[in-house]
Design a protein around this motif. Structure first.
Motif, PDB file in Angstrom:
ATOM      1  N   MET A   5       0.832  -1.205   0.000  1.00  0.00           N
ATOM      2  CA  MET A   5       0.000   0.000   0.000  1.00  0.00           C
ATOM      3  C   MET A   5       0.869   1.258   0.000  1.00  0.00           C
ATOM      4  O   MET A   5       0.539   2.249  -0.655  1.00  0.00           O
ATOM      5  CB  MET A   5      -0.956   0.003   1.196  1.00  0.00           C
ATOM      6  N   HIS A   6       1.981   1.212   0.708  1.00  0.00           N
ATOM      7  CA  HIS A   6       2.914   2.348   0.686  1.00  0.00           C
ATOM      8  C   HIS A   6       3.497   2.520  -0.715  1.00  0.00           C
ATOM      9  O   HIS A   6       3.652   3.647  -1.195  1.00  0.00           O
ATOM     10  CB  HIS A   6       4.033   2.168   1.708  1.00  0.00           C
ATOM     11  N   ASP A   7       3.817   1.404  -1.361  1.00  0.00           N
ATOM     12  CA  ASP A   7       4.351   1.463  -2.718  1.00  0.00           C
ATOM     13  C   ASP A   7       3.341   2.085  -3.680  1.00  0.00           C
ATOM     14  O   ASP A   7       3.705   2.903  -4.524  1.00  0.00           O
ATOM     15  CB  ASP A   7       4.737   0.070  -3.210  1.00  0.00           C
ATOM     16  N   VAL A   8       2.078   1.693  -3.550  1.00  0.00           N
ATOM     17  CA  VAL A   8       1.028   2.249  -4.410  1.00  0.00           C
ATOM     18  C   VAL A   8       0.904   3.755  -4.170  1.00  0.00           C
ATOM     19  O   VAL A   8       0.846   4.546  -5.122  1.00  0.00           O
ATOM     20  CB  VAL A   8      -0.315   1.528  -4.167  1.00  0.00           C
ATOM     21  N   THR A   9       0.889   4.162  -2.923  1.00  0.00           N
ATOM     22  CA  THR A   9       0.800   5.585  -2.588  1.00  0.00           C
ATOM     23  C   THR A   9       1.988   6.356  -3.144  1.00  0.00           C
ATOM     24  O   THR A   9       1.826   7.447  -3.716  1.00  0.00           O
ATOM     25  CB  THR A   9       0.719   5.763  -1.056  1.00  0.00           C
ATOM     26  N   ASP A  10       3.182   5.777  -3.014  1.00  0.00           N
ATOM     27  CA  ASP A  10       4.383   6.421  -3.550  1.00  0.00           C
ATOM     28  C   ASP A  10       4.309   6.546  -5.064  1.00  0.00           C
ATOM     29  O   ASP A  10       4.703   7.569  -5.635  1.00  0.00           O
ATOM     30  CB  ASP A  10       5.639   5.637  -3.161  1.00  0.00           C
ATOM     31  N   MET A  11       3.800   5.516  -5.716  1.00  0.00           N
ATOM     32  CA  MET A  11       3.696   5.522  -7.175  1.00  0.00           C
ATOM     33  C   MET A  11       2.739   6.619  -7.647  1.00  0.00           C
ATOM     34  O   MET A  11       3.032   7.328  -8.617  1.00  0.00           O
ATOM     35  CB  MET A  11       3.223   4.149  -7.655  1.00  0.00           C
ATOM     36  N   VAL A  12       1.612   6.762  -6.982  1.00  0.00           N
ATOM     37  CA  VAL A  12       0.647   7.804  -7.340  1.00  0.00           C
ATOM     38  C   VAL A  12       1.274   9.181  -7.151  1.00  0.00           C
ATOM     39  O   VAL A  12       1.164  10.053  -8.020  1.00  0.00           O
ATOM     40  CB  VAL A  12      -0.646   7.666  -6.507  1.00  0.00           C
ATOM     41  N   GLY A  13       1.947   9.385  -6.036  1.00  0.00           N
ATOM     42  CA  GLY A  13       2.591  10.671  -5.774  1.00  0.00           C
ATOM     43  C   GLY A  13       3.674  10.991  -6.794  1.00  0.00           C
ATOM     44  O   GLY A  13       3.787  12.128  -7.264  1.00  0.00           O
ATOM     45  N   LEU A  14       4.449   9.990  -7.165  1.00  0.00           N
ATOM     46  CA  LEU A  14       5.503  10.191  -8.154  1.00  0.00           C
ATOM     47  C   LEU A  14       4.907  10.549  -9.511  1.00  0.00           C
ATOM     48  O   LEU A  14       5.403  11.443 -10.199  1.00  0.00           O
ATOM     49  CB  LEU A  14       6.364   8.937  -8.266  1.00  0.00           C
ATOM     50  N   ALA A  15       3.840   9.874  -9.894  1.00  0.00           N
ATOM     51  CA  ALA A  15       3.189  10.170 -11.172  1.00  0.00           C
ATOM     52  C   ALA A  15       2.664  11.603 -11.187  1.00  0.00           C
ATOM     53  O   ALA A  15       2.829  12.321 -12.183  1.00  0.00           O
ATOM     54  CB  ALA A  15       2.054   9.185 -11.432  1.00  0.00           C
ATOM     55  N   ARG A  16       2.071  12.027 -10.097  1.00  0.00           N
ATOM     56  CA  ARG A  16       1.582  13.421 -10.014  1.00  0.00           C
ATOM     57  C   ARG A  16       2.734  14.412 -10.144  1.00  0.00           C
ATOM     58  O   ARG A  16       2.635  15.419 -10.840  1.00  0.00           O
ATOM     59  CB  ARG A  16       0.849  13.648  -8.700  1.00  0.00           C
ATOM     60  N   GLN A  17       3.804  14.104  -9.457  1.00  0.00           N
ATOM     61  CA  GLN A  17       4.971  14.987  -9.488  1.00  0.00           C
ATOM     62  C   GLN A  17       5.563  15.049 -10.898  1.00  0.00           C
ATOM     63  O   GLN A  17       5.888  16.123 -11.401  1.00  0.00           O
ATOM     64  CB  GLN A  17       6.011  14.482  -8.496  1.00  0.00           C
ATOM     65  N   LEU A  18       5.709  13.906 -11.536  1.00  0.00           N
ATOM     66  CA  LEU A  18       6.286  13.866 -12.878  1.00  0.00           C
ATOM     67  C   LEU A  18       5.395  14.545 -13.907  1.00  0.00           C
ATOM     68  O   LEU A  18       5.895  15.176 -14.840  1.00  0.00           O
ATOM     69  CB  LEU A  18       6.548  12.418 -13.295  1.00  0.00           C
ATOM     70  N   ALA A  19       4.082  14.416 -13.747  1.00  0.00           N
ATOM     71  CA  ALA A  19       3.156  15.025 -14.702  1.00  0.00           C
ATOM     72  C   ALA A  19       3.241  16.541 -14.646  1.00  0.00           C
ATOM     73  O   ALA A  19       3.077  17.214 -15.668  1.00  0.00           O
ATOM     74  CB  ALA A  19       1.728  14.560 -14.433  1.00  0.00           C
ATOM     75  N   GLY A  20       3.468  17.071 -13.474  1.00  0.00           N
ATOM     76  CA  GLY A  20       3.636  18.507 -13.333  1.00  0.00           C
ATOM     77  C   GLY A  20       2.502  19.334 -13.905  1.00  0.00           C
ATOM     78  O   GLY A  20       2.729  20.415 -14.428  1.00  0.00           O
ATOM     79  N   GLY A  21       1.287  18.845 -13.836  1.00  0.00           N
ATOM     80  CA  GLY A  21       0.140  19.602 -14.322  1.00  0.00           C
ATOM     81  C   GLY A  21      -0.157  19.408 -15.802  1.00  0.00           C
ATOM     82  O   GLY A  21      -1.114  19.983 -16.314  1.00  0.00           O
ATOM     83  N   ASP A  22       0.635  18.611 -16.497  1.00  0.00           N
ATOM     84  CA  ASP A  22       0.400  18.333 -17.918  1.00  0.00           C
ATOM     85  C   ASP A  22      -0.649  17.234 -18.030  1.00  0.00           C
ATOM     86  O   ASP A  22      -0.394  16.091 -17.667  1.00  0.00           O
ATOM     87  CB  ASP A  22       1.710  17.888 -18.575  1.00  0.00           C
TER      88      ASP A  22
END
Length: 54
Positions: free
Chosen positions: A6-23
């Motif tokens: 569950m921590h891995d899933v949460t980290d993955m979602v956060g990383l994707a948001r960060q990488l997307a940067g609003g795009d």
């Protein structure tokens, strides 16, 4: 295993948001990767719970 997953899933979602940067297009494509990661994580948890191992 479940708590770590569950921590891995949460980290993955956060990383994707960060990488997307609003795009929005990048967010959509990264969302596909996140969804597949989540599906595989769920499969791994079910398999582990059934004694099949990862």
């Amino acid at each position: 295993m479940t708590e770590t997953a569950m921590h891995d899933v949460t980290d993955m979602v956060g990383l994707a948001r960060q990488l997307a940067g609003g795009d929005p297009l990048l967010a959509q494509e990264l969302g596909k990767l996140v969804a597949e990661f989540n599906r595989q994580t769920a499969r791994d948890i079910r398999s582990f719970g059934n004694g099949l191992g990862p």
